[in-house]
Design a protein around this motif. Structure first.
Motif, PDB file in Angstrom:
ATOM      1  N   GLN A  80       0.824  -1.214   0.000  1.00 52.73           N
ATOM      2  CA  GLN A  80       0.000   0.000   0.000  1.00 52.73           C
ATOM      3  C   GLN A  80       0.863   1.272   0.000  1.00 52.73           C
ATOM      4  O   GLN A  80       0.441   2.306  -0.509  1.00 52.73           O
ATOM      5  CB  GLN A  80      -0.957  -0.003   1.201  1.00 52.73           C
ATOM      6  N   TYR A  81       2.083   1.171   0.574  1.00 57.70           N
ATOM      7  CA  TYR A  81       2.970   2.347   0.548  1.00 57.70           C
ATOM      8  C   TYR A  81       3.229   2.775  -0.885  1.00 57.70           C
ATOM      9  O   TYR A  81       3.405   3.950  -1.166  1.00 57.70           O
ATOM     10  CB  TYR A  81       4.313   2.038   1.233  1.00 57.70           C
ATOM     11  N   CYS A  82       3.264   1.791  -1.798  1.00 55.56           N
ATOM     12  CA  CYS A  82       3.485   2.100  -3.206  1.00 55.56           C
ATOM     13  C   CYS A  82       2.173   2.411  -3.928  1.00 55.56           C
ATOM     14  O   CYS A  82       2.080   3.331  -4.722  1.00 55.56           O
ATOM     15  CB  CYS A  82       4.262   0.938  -3.839  1.00 55.56           C
ATOM     16  N   SER A 174      -2.517  -0.953  10.359  1.00 57.22           N
ATOM     17  CA  SER A 174      -2.166  -2.372  10.472  1.00 57.22           C
ATOM     18  C   SER A 174      -2.259  -2.902  11.897  1.00 57.22           C
ATOM     19  O   SER A 174      -2.775  -3.988  12.126  1.00 57.22           O
ATOM     20  CB  SER A 174      -0.751  -2.607   9.954  1.00 57.22           C
ATOM     21  N   SER A 175      -1.761  -2.131  12.860  1.00 52.88           N
ATOM     22  CA  SER A 175      -1.654  -2.714  14.199  1.00 52.88           C
ATOM     23  C   SER A 175      -2.732  -2.253  15.179  1.00 52.88           C
ATOM     24  O   SER A 175      -2.696  -2.649  16.342  1.00 52.88           O
ATOM     25  CB  SER A 175      -0.254  -2.472  14.769  1.00 52.88           C
ATOM     26  N   ASP A 176      -3.702  -1.449  14.728  1.00 52.19           N
ATOM     27  CA  ASP A 176      -4.837  -1.211  15.629  1.00 52.19           C
ATOM     28  C   ASP A 176      -6.192  -1.290  14.918  1.00 52.19           C
ATOM     29  O   ASP A 176      -7.223  -0.887  15.466  1.00 52.19           O
ATOM     30  CB  ASP A 176      -4.700   0.087  16.435  1.00 52.19           C
ATOM     31  N   ALA A 192      -4.794  -2.129   6.336  1.00 52.92           N
ATOM     32  CA  ALA A 192      -4.167  -2.880   7.424  1.00 52.92           C
ATOM     33  C   ALA A 192      -3.690  -4.227   6.921  1.00 52.92           C
ATOM     34  O   ALA A 192      -4.460  -4.967   6.294  1.00 52.92           O
ATOM     35  CB  ALA A 192      -5.164  -3.092   8.559  1.00 52.92           C
ATOM     36  N   GLY A 193      -2.427  -4.539   7.159  1.00 47.31           N
ATOM     37  CA  GLY A 193      -1.956  -5.911   6.964  1.00 47.31           C
ATOM     38  C   GLY A 193      -2.727  -6.781   7.952  1.00 47.31           C
ATOM     39  O   GLY A 193      -2.920  -6.394   9.095  1.00 47.31           O
ATOM     40  N   ALA A 194      -3.179  -7.955   7.505  1.00 41.64           N
ATOM     41  CA  ALA A 194      -4.089  -8.760   8.332  1.00 41.64           C
ATOM     42  C   ALA A 194      -3.451  -9.327   9.587  1.00 41.64           C
ATOM     43  O   ALA A 194      -4.124  -9.570  10.591  1.00 41.64           O
ATOM     44  CB  ALA A 194      -4.652  -9.906   7.489  1.00 41.64           C
TER      45      ALA A 194
HETATM   46  C1  LIG Z   1       3.442  -4.770  10.630  1.00 44.27           C
HETATM   47  C2  LIG Z   1       3.191  -3.440  10.060  1.00 44.27           C
HETATM   48  C3  LIG Z   1       3.444  -3.161   8.702  1.00 44.27           C
HETATM   49  C4  LIG Z   1       4.032  -4.179   7.760  1.00 44.27           C
HETATM   50  O1  LIG Z   1       3.047  -4.915   7.188  1.00 44.27           O
HETATM   51  P1  LIG Z   1       3.354  -5.957   6.011  1.00 44.27           P
HETATM   52  O2  LIG Z   1       2.011  -6.596   5.846  1.00 44.27           O
HETATM   53  O3  LIG Z   1       4.419  -6.882   6.476  1.00 44.27           O
HETATM   54  O4  LIG Z   1       3.767  -5.188   4.819  1.00 44.27           O
HETATM   55  C5  LIG Z   1       3.141  -1.903   8.243  1.00 44.27           C
HETATM   56  N1  LIG Z   1       2.626  -0.962   9.039  1.00 44.27           N
HETATM   57  C6  LIG Z   1       2.395  -1.181  10.352  1.00 44.27           C
HETATM   58  C7  LIG Z   1       1.814  -0.100  11.195  1.00 44.27           C
HETATM   59  C8  LIG Z   1       2.660  -2.438  10.890  1.00 44.27           C
HETATM   60  O5  LIG Z   1       2.418  -2.663  12.190  1.00 44.27           O
END
Ligand SMILES: *Cc1c(COP(=O)(O)O)cnc(C)c1O
Length: 366
Positions: A80-82, A174-176, A192-194
């Motif tokens: 998603q960064y890209c 991703s983390s919340d 969010a990465g799952a």
């Molecule tokens: C773990 C994490 C990522 C990395 O996610 P990937 O699915 O490995 O690309 C990116 N952002 C946050 C905030 C994360 O906690």
């Protein structure tokens, strides 16, 4: 059953036990089909029901209005960064980013690689990302404002989102993700990465607002366009079917067993306060972030000196408390308290931390 440990891993992270049991129980024959979910077509009726259910539950949990679309895209949060800058940058309009740690830094780099007009409007790098910046101005004509809602490695979390002043917000959650109710109104996109809060690794959930899709340039490679995923219900190519199946189970647990995002938020607050209470009343534990920005999901702390910290990590593991080592880039300790970490696990950790401090005090005094 083999003994399971208290799992505080930062990601991939622990999953709800009932979800794992359900997978185990029914793996060989998915809904009486005589085949597992990994052995059937992603275009089968069975898988379509799973996918539809996962999308519907997401819509209900987040109270999404019709103008938001739920997509599953491979490549994790990092992809998603890209995808965000190539799809959503408007010609001649700068991209605004807030830098609050490792993941934000990576997001910024990816936008810069593409030669976009990237403006980092605020950063907390000066104090090693131990706080969240409050003093910044959003460019009035910015394409979007990107921030990381929870900084997994540094242990900070936005408890009030930055004000985009009308500019669409985009957030790496991703983390919340799904750990509290979200007001979606200011957001053009969240992702969010799952593997932290909603399932196993293999996919990112992306929620995008209809108007953002109009920005997608049709010169982009098909697989990099948000519109491809939206137009094909994330089935343009074969998606990670097993991952999506488990996500559906986790969302079912969250909706039906836990009772939704307000409920999980209450539990998450209680969990975090159990650990912060120990840290705040301690002579050996030190939180590494500013108190008002600290995370409910990733509690980062140090323990005495290097030697004591090493002993803490060894002893926790011996006592069935796993995954407490901080990220390799920062050291120290980190307890990740995602949705699936039970309050019992957290109570055990808090109890251990108190006992360890008692022993350490006697050891230091001796
Ligand atoms: C773990 C994490 C990522 C990395 O996610 P990937 O699915 O490995 O690309 C990116 N952002 C946050 C905030 C994360 O906690």
């Amino acid at each position: 059953m083999e003994q399971r440990v208290h799992n505080f891993n930062p990601g991939p992270a622990t999953l709800p036990l009932p979800v794992l049991e359900e997978i185990k129980e029914n793996f060989l024959s998915f809904r009486g089909s005589g085949m597992s979910i990994t052995e059937i077509s992603h275009r089968s009726r069975e898988f379509d029901e799973v996918l539809t259910d996962a999308i519907d539950r997401t819509r209900r949990l987040l109270k999404l209005t019709d103008d938001y679309h739920v997509l599953f895209i491979q490549g994790g949060a990092s992809m998603q960064y890209c995808m965000i800058p190539i799809n959503l940058a408007l010609p001649g309009k700068p991209l605004n980013y807030i830098n609050t740690g490792t993941w934000s830094t990576k997001a910024i780099k990816e936008a810069q690689i593409q030669g976009k007009d990237v403006r980092v409007i605020a950063t907390s790098e000066d104090r090693d990302f131990s706080y969240l910046p409050t003093d910044f101005r959003v460019d009035k004509d910015a394409s979007y404002l990107h921030f990381t809602s929870n900084n997994t490695i540094k242990g900070t979390q936005w408890h009030h989102y930055p004000d985009g002043e009308g500019v669409p917000l985009i957030s790496d959650m991703s983390s919340d993700f799904m750990s509290y109710p979200i007001n979606m109104k200011p957001f053009g996109l969240i992702y969010a990465g799952a593997q932290k809060n909603i399932g196993p690794a293999g996919v990112a959930m992306v929620i995008i607002r209809e108007d953002m899709l109009k920005r997608v340039p049709d010169t982009l490679p098909t697989m990099l366009r948000y519109t491809t995923f939206k137009d094909n219900k994330s089935l343009f190519n074969t998606p990670p079917t097993f991952t999506i199946y488990v996500i559906d189970l986790v969302l079912t647990w969250l909706e039906e067993t836990v009772g939704g995002l307000k409920e999980i938020e209450k539990i998450n607050k209680e969990k975090a306060s159990l650990i912060y209470e120990v840290i705040d009343n301690s002579e050996i534990y030190r939180g590494t972030t500013e108190i008002k920005s600290r995370s409910l999901m990733n509690v980062t702390f140090r323990v005495g000196d290097e030697e004591l910290e090493q002993r803490f990590l060894v002893e926790t593991t011996k006592n069935g408390l796993h995954g407490l080592k901080g990220h390799k880039s920062v050291g120290g300790c980190r307890a990740s308290l995602y949705n699936a970490v039970t309050i019992e696990s957290v109570r055990d950790l808090a109890r251990f931390m108190r006992e360890f401090e008692g022993t350490a005090r006697r050891f230091i005094q001796a």
